[in-house]
Scaffold this motif. Structure first.
Motif, PDB file in Angstrom:
ATOM      1  N   ALA A 169      33.857  35.588  39.342  1.00  0.00           N
ATOM      2  CA  ALA A 169      33.348  36.313  40.589  1.00  0.00           C
ATOM      3  C   ALA A 169      32.179  35.521  41.145  1.00  0.00           C
ATOM      4  N   GLU A 191      21.891  37.880  36.570  1.00  0.00           N
ATOM      5  CA  GLU A 191      20.978  38.157  37.960  1.00  0.00           C
ATOM      6  C   GLU A 191      20.759  37.157  38.905  1.00  0.00           C
ATOM      7  N   SER A 211      36.225  36.533  45.535  1.00  0.00           N
ATOM      8  CA  SER A 211      35.152  37.350  46.110  1.00  0.00           C
ATOM      9  C   SER A 211      35.442  39.068  45.805  1.00  0.00           C
ATOM     10  N   GLY A 213      33.788  41.034  47.926  1.00  0.00           N
ATOM     11  CA  GLY A 213      33.410  41.514  49.252  1.00  0.00           C
ATOM     12  C   GLY A 213      32.246  41.147  49.464  1.00  0.00           C
ATOM     13  N   ILE A 216      26.240  41.786  48.074  1.00  0.00           N
ATOM     14  CA  ILE A 216      26.025  40.912  46.818  1.00  0.00           C
ATOM     15  C   ILE A 216      25.761  42.144  46.035  1.00  0.00           C
ATOM     16  N   ALA A 222      29.083  44.465  39.652  1.00  0.00           N
ATOM     17  CA  ALA A 222      29.896  43.363  40.082  1.00  0.00           C
ATOM     18  C   ALA A 222      31.220  43.675  38.715  1.00  0.00           C
TER      19      ALA A 222
HETATM   20  N1  SAM Z   1      23.443  34.850  43.875  1.00  0.00           N
HETATM   21  C1  SAM Z   1      23.164  36.189  43.941  1.00  0.00           C
HETATM   22  C2  SAM Z   1      22.016  36.779  44.998  1.00  0.00           C
HETATM   23  O1  SAM Z   1      21.915  36.029  45.798  1.00  0.00           O
HETATM   24  O2  SAM Z   1      21.315  37.769  44.785  1.00  0.00           O
HETATM   25  C3  SAM Z   1      22.759  37.029  42.778  1.00  0.00           C
HETATM   26  C4  SAM Z   1      24.146  37.189  41.762  1.00  0.00           C
HETATM   27  S1  SAM Z   1      24.706  38.543  41.632  1.00  0.00           S
HETATM   28  C5  SAM Z   1      23.330  39.662  41.423  1.00  0.00           C
HETATM   29  C6  SAM Z   1      25.435  38.508  40.056  1.00  0.00           C
HETATM   30  C7  SAM Z   1      26.893  38.540  39.750  1.00  0.00           C
HETATM   31  O3  SAM Z   1      27.552  39.250  40.404  1.00  0.00           O
HETATM   32  C8  SAM Z   1      27.250  37.135  40.336  1.00  0.00           C
HETATM   33  O4  SAM Z   1      27.285  35.834  39.921  1.00  0.00           O
HETATM   34  C9  SAM Z   1      28.776  37.390  40.824  1.00  0.00           C
HETATM   35  O5  SAM Z   1      29.397  36.954  39.487  1.00  0.00           O
HETATM   36  C10 SAM Z   1      28.819  38.836  40.854  1.00  0.00           C
HETATM   37  N2  SAM Z   1      28.712  39.043  42.320  1.00  0.00           N
HETATM   38  C11 SAM Z   1      27.866  39.871  43.025  1.00  0.00           C
HETATM   39  N3  SAM Z   1      28.354  40.186  44.266  1.00  0.00           N
HETATM   40  C12 SAM Z   1      29.341  39.283  44.340  1.00  0.00           C
HETATM   41  C13 SAM Z   1      30.686  39.203  45.352  1.00  0.00           C
HETATM   42  N4  SAM Z   1      30.129  39.799  46.582  1.00  0.00           N
HETATM   43  N5  SAM Z   1      31.503  38.455  45.348  1.00  0.00           N
HETATM   44  C14 SAM Z   1      31.683  37.842  44.047  1.00  0.00           C
HETATM   45  N6  SAM Z   1      30.868  38.011  43.003  1.00  0.00           N
HETATM   46  C15 SAM Z   1      29.790  38.712  43.147  1.00  0.00           C
END
Ligand code: SAM
Length: 231
Positions: A169, A191, A211, A213, A216, A222
């Motif tokens: 993801a 995180e 993805s 969606g 974030i 996720a």
């Molecule tokens: N890079 C993100 C940010 O800018 O805040 C932080 C990563 S997110 C908090 C944690 C994890 O959830 C990601 O590494 C990914 O594996 C997954 N994830 C969260 N939103 C996603 C999305 N819209 N599509 C795919 N993976 C997602």
């Protein structure tokens, strides 16, 4: 009907004898169980046994097996969650919810941006207990496997040996959606997300970025959103 995990070694012929203090306490004090009461019992292979309580003392609970069946809440699909280590309370929440959703195994991954970098033996024991209790609560008959934490590259190698579709993801993946399949592996980042290098290592290892969606999601969200879609 209340159900309990009982280790295989406590099964003998048509009887199950448990000397687990926690179980005995729950039967005596919480459920006020009495001889004749029935419970679904499982040892983790996927079968479940209808046990009639025939003896309950301070030291043991003895059941007579009066029926046996394949766990009715088991799915025949295998989903493995490669969950990057995140803050302990969130990781525990993921373990509980992933179990309810029917995950087959959870592989904790020490990703580049994981703030939490290790899991103590005491924490591993607590995580195992969470998996057991969640399996009992949701009517499962197989407790998800929890491996020791592995590096990202070892997680990629581990997934290469698993059946089905392998996905990671990645919030920067604009198009590809989760691919539903009978067996699959899903990587969820920490995180701070996966690094570009981790994404490229994953691609080299035959793992497809997907993805979830446009929004974030927090790592724990996720994980559960992915599993809910895949299962
Ligand atoms: N890079 C993100 C940010 O800018 O805040 C932080 C990563 S997110 C908090 C944690 C994890 O959830 C990601 O590494 C990914 O594996 C997954 N994830 C969260 N939103 C996603 C999305 N819209 N599509 C795919 N993976 C997602």
């Amino acid at each position: 009907m209340q159900r309990f995990f009982i280790p295989k070694e406590d099964f003998s012929g048509d009887y199950i004898v448990s000397r687990d203090k926690g179980l005995i306490g729950q039967l005596k004090k919480v459920l006020r169980a009495k001889e004749g009461d029935k419970f679904w019992l499982f040892e983790g292979s996927g079968l479940e046994y209808l046990g009639q309580l025939i003896e309950l003392s301070a030291n043991q609970a003895k059941f007579l097996i009066i029926d046996k069946r394949k766990g009715i809440a088991e799915t025949d699909s295998q989903i493995i969650l490669y969950q990057s280590l995140i803050k302990a309370d969130k990781f525990e929440w993921v373990l509980q919810k992933a179990t309810e959703l029917g995950v087959a195994a959870v592989v904790p991954v020490v990703s580049a941006r994981s703030i939490v970098r290790q899991v103590t033996p005491a924490k591993m024991k607590r995580y195992q207990e969470i998996l057991k209790e969640a399996t009992e609560q949701c009517g499962g008959a197989v407790i998800p496997e929890l491996s020791l934490p592995v590096s990202f590259i070892d997680a990629v190698k581990h997934s290469a040996k698993q059946p089905g579709v392998k996905m990671i993801a990645w919030e920067k993946e604009g198009e590809a959606d989760l691919i539903k399949a009978k067996d699959s592996c899903i990587f969820i980042g920490p995180e701070g997300g996966f690094t570009e290098e981790e994404i490229s290592l994953a691609k080299d290892g035959g793992i497809t970025p997907v993805s979830l969606g446009k929004r974030i999601l927090r790592a724990e969200t996720a994980a559960i959103a992915s599993l809910a879609k895949l299962l």
